[in-house]
Design a protein around this motif. Structure first.
Motif, PDB file in Angstrom:
ATOM      1  N   THR A 294       0.855  -1.270   0.075  1.00  0.00           N
ATOM      2  CA  THR A 294      -0.068  -0.093  -0.066  1.00  0.00           C
ATOM      3  C   THR A 294       0.895   1.141  -0.107  1.00  0.00           C
ATOM      4  O   THR A 294       0.719   2.135  -0.727  1.00  0.00           O
ATOM      5  N   LEU A 295       1.827   1.032   0.652  1.00  0.00           N
ATOM      6  CA  LEU A 295       2.882   2.529   0.838  1.00  0.00           C
ATOM      7  C   LEU A 295       3.374   2.618  -0.435  1.00  0.00           C
ATOM      8  O   LEU A 295       3.573   3.926  -0.981  1.00  0.00           O
ATOM      9  N   THR A 296       4.067   1.589  -1.098  1.00  0.00           N
ATOM     10  CA  THR A 296       4.845   1.315  -2.512  1.00  0.00           C
ATOM     11  C   THR A 296       3.612   2.130  -3.390  1.00  0.00           C
ATOM     12  O   THR A 296       4.238   3.073  -4.242  1.00  0.00           O
ATOM     13  N   ALA A 297       2.476   1.658  -3.353  1.00  0.00           N
ATOM     14  CA  ALA A 297       1.502   2.191  -4.329  1.00  0.00           C
ATOM     15  C   ALA A 297       1.245   3.913  -4.081  1.00  0.00           C
ATOM     16  O   ALA A 297       1.126   4.518  -4.846  1.00  0.00           O
ATOM     17  N   LEU A 298       1.228   4.173  -2.736  1.00  0.00           N
ATOM     18  CA  LEU A 298       1.143   5.750  -2.449  1.00  0.00           C
ATOM     19  C   LEU A 298       2.254   6.548  -3.078  1.00  0.00           C
ATOM     20  O   LEU A 298       1.841   7.310  -3.640  1.00  0.00           O
ATOM     21  N   ILE A 299       3.258   5.897  -3.153  1.00  0.00           N
ATOM     22  CA  ILE A 299       4.452   6.708  -3.585  1.00  0.00           C
ATOM     23  C   ILE A 299       4.614   6.564  -5.155  1.00  0.00           C
ATOM     24  O   ILE A 299       4.704   7.523  -6.015  1.00  0.00           O
ATOM     25  N   ALA A 300       4.238   5.658  -5.731  1.00  0.00           N
ATOM     26  CA  ALA A 300       3.923   5.613  -7.144  1.00  0.00           C
ATOM     27  C   ALA A 300       2.924   6.245  -7.959  1.00  0.00           C
ATOM     28  O   ALA A 300       2.735   6.642  -9.250  1.00  0.00           O
ATOM     29  N   ASP A 301       1.862   6.582  -7.300  1.00  0.00           N
ATOM     30  CA  ASP A 301       0.620   6.987  -8.005  1.00  0.00           C
ATOM     31  C   ASP A 301      -0.090   8.075  -7.036  1.00  0.00           C
ATOM     32  O   ASP A 301      -0.453   7.877  -5.985  1.00  0.00           O
ATOM     33  N   GLU A 302      -0.637   9.135  -7.598  1.00  0.00           N
ATOM     34  CA  GLU A 302      -1.301  10.279  -6.924  1.00  0.00           C
ATOM     35  C   GLU A 302      -2.578   9.683  -6.515  1.00  0.00           C
ATOM     36  O   GLU A 302      -3.082  10.166  -5.413  1.00  0.00           O
ATOM     37  N   GLY A 303      -3.247   9.071  -7.270  1.00  0.00           N
ATOM     38  CA  GLY A 303      -4.390   8.457  -7.068  1.00  0.00           C
ATOM     39  C   GLY A 303      -4.514   7.581  -5.877  1.00  0.00           C
ATOM     40  O   GLY A 303      -5.424   7.719  -4.938  1.00  0.00           O
ATOM     41  N   ALA A 304      -3.602   6.713  -5.880  1.00  0.00           N
ATOM     42  CA  ALA A 304      -3.409   5.854  -4.480  1.00  0.00           C
ATOM     43  C   ALA A 304      -3.111   6.602  -3.231  1.00  0.00           C
ATOM     44  O   ALA A 304      -3.585   6.369  -2.253  1.00  0.00           O
ATOM     45  N   GLU A 305      -2.342   7.604  -3.572  1.00  0.00           N
ATOM     46  CA  GLU A 305      -2.060   8.741  -2.388  1.00  0.00           C
ATOM     47  C   GLU A 305      -3.264   8.996  -1.801  1.00  0.00           C
ATOM     48  O   GLU A 305      -3.553   9.288  -0.707  1.00  0.00           O
TER      49      GLU A 305
END
Length: 297
Positions: free
Chosen positions: A129-140
């Motif tokens: 989940t944290l990796t996704a946050l870093i990779a994508d603004e929508g995930a953030e």
């Protein structure tokens, strides 16, 4: 009294997993008692978050400053990727894994303080989940709602699939003044502890991003300076290596010459030994002849 679905979400996704279902039933009953049948139905449809989602939600609500640091880092990494800044990408790429691991460990620690131990599988979902946050603004944006229902994941390319990962998703805030014109982006504000005034994280994000960029820019300059020093050292040692190599080659040439001289002298010595042996034999024969002559007299 719960009058809006948003308020119900803020309460439900702020409580520990064991409390979610009983509280949801209480809120449904309150809405029905108030004659809000549609709201009661919507509250009853809210999904219980997975343990990983709850752990991230709880941390976002209670330790937003630490999440901000990861967000500032994410902004810098995305900017470096957009501008193809090779120096920054090298520095930030080395930092990404340990930042994710460090924050995931903190999330597990805080969850443990609430009596919820995170197993290896759940801890891995938190990292994803944290990796996704870093990779994508929508995930953030989804993470920052504090209302995830399941963990996020990033395949390594493209955007992160954020469909159906947030309690309200793209349906908007039913009963909360939505205009119903279409899907909305997940809110970037969360209510700490499930109540109170919304906390706008954007200002803190900008200041932390500026501070983080300054720190990382300094790290880039330091790395460049150290690289230049390393280049000079490599050049010096390369010259020394060439000098030693040439010295070895010279010694090998001199050794080859000495070996040739030794071989020549050895040959001459062998020939001298042969001559001596023949002369010794001739001298012995002459002495023997002399002795025989003397004996005949």
């Amino acid at each position: 009294m719960i009058l809006h679905l948003r308020a119900a979400v803020e309460q439900l996704y702020a409580v520990p997993p064991a409390r979610f279902t009983p509280l949801r039933a209480e809120l449904v009953a309150e809405a029905r008692a108030a004659g809000e049948k549609s709201l009661a139905t919507s509250i009853g449809a809210l999904r219980k978050p997975t343990v990983a989602a709850w752990a991230v939600n709880h941390f976002v609500r209670e330790h937003g400053d630490e999440v901000d640091e990861l967000r500032a880092f994410a902004d810098l990494l995305r900017e470096a990727q957009r501008t193809l800044d090779a120096d920054q990408l090298r520095v930030l790429g080395r930092e990404r894994a340990w930042r994710v691991d460090a924050l995931a460990d903190r999330i597990a620690e805080v969850a443990g303080e609430q009596g919820q131990r995170l197993g290896a599988g759940v801890a891995q979902e938190v990292r994803e989940t944290l990796t996704a946050l870093i990779a994508d603004e929508g995930a953030e944006a989804s993470v920052l709602t504090g209302a995830l229902v399941k963990a996020l994941s990033y395949s390594g390319f493209g955007s992160v699939d954020v469909a159906d990962v947030v309690a309200l998703g793209d349906a908007g805030d039913e009963g909360d003044g939505g205009d119903g014109d279409g899907p909305t982006r997940p809110s970037l504000s969360v209510l700490p502890g499930g109540g109170g005034d919304p906390v706008d994280l954007e200002e803190r994000r900008r200041s932390r991003r500026t501070a983080e960029r300054t720190r990382l820019q300094s790290a880039v300059e330091t790395a460049r300076t150290e690289l230049r020093a390393a280049d000079r050292q490599v050049a010096v040692l390369t010259a020394r290596q060439e000098e030693v190599t040439e010295g070895i080659a010279d010694l090998e040439r001199r050794l080859a010459t000495a070996r040739a001289r030794l071989e020549k002298v050895t040959g001459e010595l062998d020939e001298a030994h042969g001559i001596r042996d023949r002369r010794e034999e001739e001298e012995a024969a002459a002495r023997k002849a002399l002795d025989a002559h003397d004996a005949g007299d």
